[in-house]
Design a protein around this motif. Structure first.
Motif, PDB file in Angstrom:
ATOM      1  N   SER A  15      39.469  35.924  48.416  1.00  0.00           N
ATOM      2  CA  SER A  15      39.806  35.076  49.563  1.00  0.00           C
ATOM      3  C   SER A  15      41.183  35.539  50.036  1.00  0.00           C
ATOM      4  N   PHE A  16      41.557  35.200  51.268  1.00  0.00           N
ATOM      5  CA  PHE A  16      42.864  35.638  51.752  1.00  0.00           C
ATOM      6  C   PHE A  16      43.982  35.100  50.847  1.00  0.00           C
ATOM      7  N   GLU A  17      43.841  33.854  50.378  1.00  0.00           N
ATOM      8  CA  GLU A  17      44.870  33.240  49.508  1.00  0.00           C
ATOM      9  C   GLU A  17      44.985  34.007  48.189  1.00  0.00           C
ATOM     10  N   ASP A  18      43.838  34.349  47.592  1.00  0.00           N
ATOM     11  CA  ASP A  18      43.872  35.089  46.328  1.00  0.00           C
ATOM     12  C   ASP A  18      44.393  36.518  46.534  1.00  0.00           C
ATOM     13  N   PHE A  19      44.025  37.102  47.657  1.00  0.00           N
ATOM     14  CA  PHE A  19      44.522  38.449  47.995  1.00  0.00           C
ATOM     15  C   PHE A  19      46.055  38.417  48.059  1.00  0.00           C
ATOM     16  N   LYS A  20      46.608  37.393  48.739  1.00  0.00           N
ATOM     17  CA  LYS A  20      48.071  37.290  48.856  1.00  0.00           C
ATOM     18  C   LYS A  20      48.715  37.043  47.495  1.00  0.00           C
ATOM     19  N   ALA A  21      48.128  36.122  46.728  1.00  0.00           N
ATOM     20  CA  ALA A  21      48.747  35.750  45.451  1.00  0.00           C
ATOM     21  C   ALA A  21      48.658  36.868  44.422  1.00  0.00           C
ATOM     22  N   LYS A  22      47.491  37.513  44.316  1.00  0.00           N
ATOM     23  CA  LYS A  22      47.309  38.495  43.238  1.00  0.00           C
ATOM     24  C   LYS A  22      47.754  39.912  43.627  1.00  0.00           C
ATOM     25  N   ILE A  23      47.319  40.336  44.817  1.00  0.00           N
ATOM     26  CA  ILE A  23      47.537  41.739  45.189  1.00  0.00           C
ATOM     27  C   ILE A  23      48.881  41.922  45.904  1.00  0.00           C
ATOM     28  N   VAL A  24      49.175  41.041  46.882  1.00  0.00           N
ATOM     29  CA  VAL A  24      50.394  41.233  47.673  1.00  0.00           C
ATOM     30  C   VAL A  24      51.628  40.729  46.924  1.00  0.00           C
ATOM     31  N   GLU A  25      51.551  39.492  46.415  1.00  0.00           N
ATOM     32  CA  GLU A  25      52.737  38.925  45.772  1.00  0.00           C
ATOM     33  C   GLU A  25      52.737  39.109  44.262  1.00  0.00           C
ATOM     34  N   GLY A  26      51.557  39.301  43.679  1.00  0.00           N
ATOM     35  CA  GLY A  26      51.485  39.482  42.227  1.00  0.00           C
ATOM     36  C   GLY A  26      51.609  40.942  41.862  1.00  0.00           C
ATOM     37  N   ASN A  27      51.387  41.233  40.586  1.00  0.00           N
ATOM     38  CA  ASN A  27      51.456  42.618  40.144  1.00  0.00           C
ATOM     39  C   ASN A  27      50.128  43.076  39.581  1.00  0.00           C
ATOM     40  N   CYS A  28      49.052  42.481  40.107  1.00  0.00           N
ATOM     41  CA  CYS A  28      47.721  42.795  39.592  1.00  0.00           C
ATOM     42  C   CYS A  28      47.281  44.178  40.065  1.00  0.00           C
ATOM     43  N   CYS A  29      46.282  44.734  39.365  1.00  0.00           N
ATOM     44  CA  CYS A  29      45.699  46.007  39.795  1.00  0.00           C
ATOM     45  C   CYS A  29      45.207  45.820  41.230  1.00  0.00           C
ATOM     46  N   PHE A  30      45.566  46.725  42.132  1.00  0.00           N
ATOM     47  CA  PHE A  30      45.253  46.507  43.554  1.00  0.00           C
ATOM     48  C   PHE A  30      43.771  46.714  43.874  1.00  0.00           C
ATOM     49  N   ILE A  31      43.019  47.226  42.912  1.00  0.00           N
ATOM     50  CA  ILE A  31      41.571  47.374  43.140  1.00  0.00           C
ATOM     51  C   ILE A  31      40.793  46.219  42.497  1.00  0.00           C
ATOM     52  N   CYS A  32      40.897  46.057  41.168  1.00  0.00           N
ATOM     53  CA  CYS A  32      40.051  45.047  40.510  1.00  0.00           C
ATOM     54  C   CYS A  32      40.730  43.693  40.395  1.00  0.00           C
ATOM     55  N   GLY A  33      42.064  43.650  40.533  1.00  0.00           N
ATOM     56  CA  GLY A  33      42.785  42.379  40.460  1.00  0.00           C
ATOM     57  C   GLY A  33      43.160  41.962  39.047  1.00  0.00           C
ATOM     58  N   ALA A  34      42.984  42.864  38.066  1.00  0.00           N
ATOM     59  CA  ALA A  34      43.331  42.514  36.674  1.00  0.00           C
ATOM     60  C   ALA A  34      44.838  42.284  36.538  1.00  0.00           C
ATOM     61  N   GLU A  35      45.207  41.326  35.683  1.00  0.00           N
ATOM     62  CA  GLU A  35      46.627  41.062  35.396  1.00  0.00           C
ATOM     63  C   GLU A  35      47.187  42.245  34.594  1.00  0.00           C
ATOM     64  N   ALA A  36      48.469  42.541  34.829  1.00  0.00           N
ATOM     65  CA  ALA A  36      49.095  43.679  34.147  1.00  0.00           C
ATOM     66  C   ALA A  36      49.065  43.538  32.626  1.00  0.00           C
ATOM     67  N   SER A  37      49.074  42.289  32.120  1.00  0.00           N
ATOM     68  CA  SER A  37      49.121  42.083  30.672  1.00  0.00           C
ATOM     69  C   SER A  37      47.733  42.185  30.027  1.00  0.00           C
ATOM     70  N   SER A  38      46.669  42.194  30.866  1.00  0.00           N
ATOM     71  CA  SER A  38      45.319  42.104  30.309  1.00  0.00           C
ATOM     72  C   SER A  38      44.648  43.457  30.055  1.00  0.00           C
TER      73      SER A  38
END
Ligand SMILES: [Zn+2]
Length: 345
Positions: A15-38
């Motif tokens: 969703s646009f909100e999840d895209f902003k939170a995880k990919i744009v503002e977070g540090n998740c993998c920009f393809i799958c969205g995995a958290e850096a610690s996982s």
């Protein structure tokens, strides 16, 4: 639209909100969205590694929109190891093979093989997306006394959300409807332009990206659904090789066209929840391709062209005069006063 996760725990759609939170503002993998610690991360080169090798760029520096110089070798964004390998297999292996060839063979291959052309378009859109994602970590003003935020704060993330859906379609299995693809042009470079064999330029507003790989360059307009080809008739006058000034004028012009389209295409993601979860990205095209106003196109083009040329040339009396003409919209590197193409042959 809400985030869609399939039965294998794969995020098919952010969703646009999840895209902003995880990919744009977070540090998740920009393809799958995995958290850096996982997972294991090894980060993705923004300019592909094979390009850096081919042109000896690892130790060289890229100039960013705020004037910062950044080492190409360290110019990376967060990416997990699995997605990084998949990006390599999907894009870098076939594209590096294709772009080793000469201009005539590449052009033939692209016109014979539509899938290859689509892959090349997505590859360039991927580089565009990566540079803009990186901007979210870069200060707008390098002077710490000013708190102007990050370069990425000024991007339209709503538009980037569509581009994100496009570039991760290899991962989500989304089918991209043919009308979604924007303008893609490929030109040979004039023989005398032998100093910079690699070059990259993009524009966040008009969504134009240009890459030069040795003796040719490619230009795409990511989200115009080829509308630019419908409104810029003089484009077909361009014959033979181009020089770097002419290429900059084309980028400035395509940028101006794309931001001045009277009616814009609208992009949609459709996920049918019929058990297969078939995902299609399609576009609703305007009934007619038209520009808002000719004068604004000229102004927007002149503004950007003036910027490109002023950072490229020595500011002597002659060049300052030319720059003034460019600013007024009275100068063209592509056409003479009769509207004829200024050939380099
Ligand atoms: Zn990943």
């Amino acid at each position: 639209m809400k985030t869609v996760i399939n039965t294998e725990e794969k995020t098919i759609f952010f969703s646009f909100e999840d895209f902003k939170a995880k990919i744009v503002e977070g540090n998740c993998c920009f393809i799958c969205g995995a958290e850096a610690s996982s997972k294991e991360f090894n980060d993705e080169h923004i300019i592909p590694n094979w390009v850096l090798h081919r042109f000896g760029l690892h130790k060289k520096r890229i100039t960013l929109p705020n004037g910062t110089k950044f080492n190409y070798g360290q110019y990376k964004i967060p990416c997990c190891k699995d997605c990084n390998s998949k990006l390599g297999e999907t894009f870098e292996v076939p594209i590096s093979e294709l772009l080793k060839k000469d201009f005539v063979d590449i052009r033939k291959e692209l016109s014979d093989d539509r899938e290859k052309a689509a892959l090349l378009f997505n590859w360039l859109a991927l580089i565009f997306f990566k540079t803009h994602l990186k901007d979210r970590t870069l200060e707008m003003n390098r002077d710490k006394r000013f708190n102007d935020g990050k370069i990425g704060d000024h991007h339209y993330w709503e538009d980037m959300h569509h581009i994100h859906c496009l570039i991760r379609s290899f991962y989500t299995g989304a089918e991209i409807s043919p009308e979604v693809y924007g303008t893609m042009l490929i030109f040979p470079i004039a023989d005398f332009e032998h100093d910079n064999l690699f070059d990259y330029i993009d524009t966040p507003y008009g969504k134009v990206a240009m890459i030069r790989i040795g003796s040719f360059c490619m230009i795409i307009v990511i989200d115009d659904c080829r509308g630019s080809l419908n409104v810029w008739n003089d484009l077909r006058k361009l014959k033979g090789s181009l020089n770097s000034y002419q290429i900059r004028e084309i980028i400035a012009h395509l940028n101006a066209i794309n931001i001045n389209l009277k009616n814009r295409p609208a992009f949609k993601s459709l996920i049918r929840d019929n058990g297969e979860g078939k995902y299609t990205i399609f576009a609703q095209l305007p009934p007619l391709w038209e520009l808002k106003e000719e004068q604004t196109v000229i102004e927007d083009r002149s503004f950007l062209l003036h910027h490109y040329i002023s950072i490229k040339v020595e500011l002597n009396d002659h060049n300052l005069k030319v720059l003034q003409e460019i600013k007024m919209g009275h100068y063209s590197f592509l056409f003479n006063e009769r509207g004829e193409f200024l050939s380099n042959e």
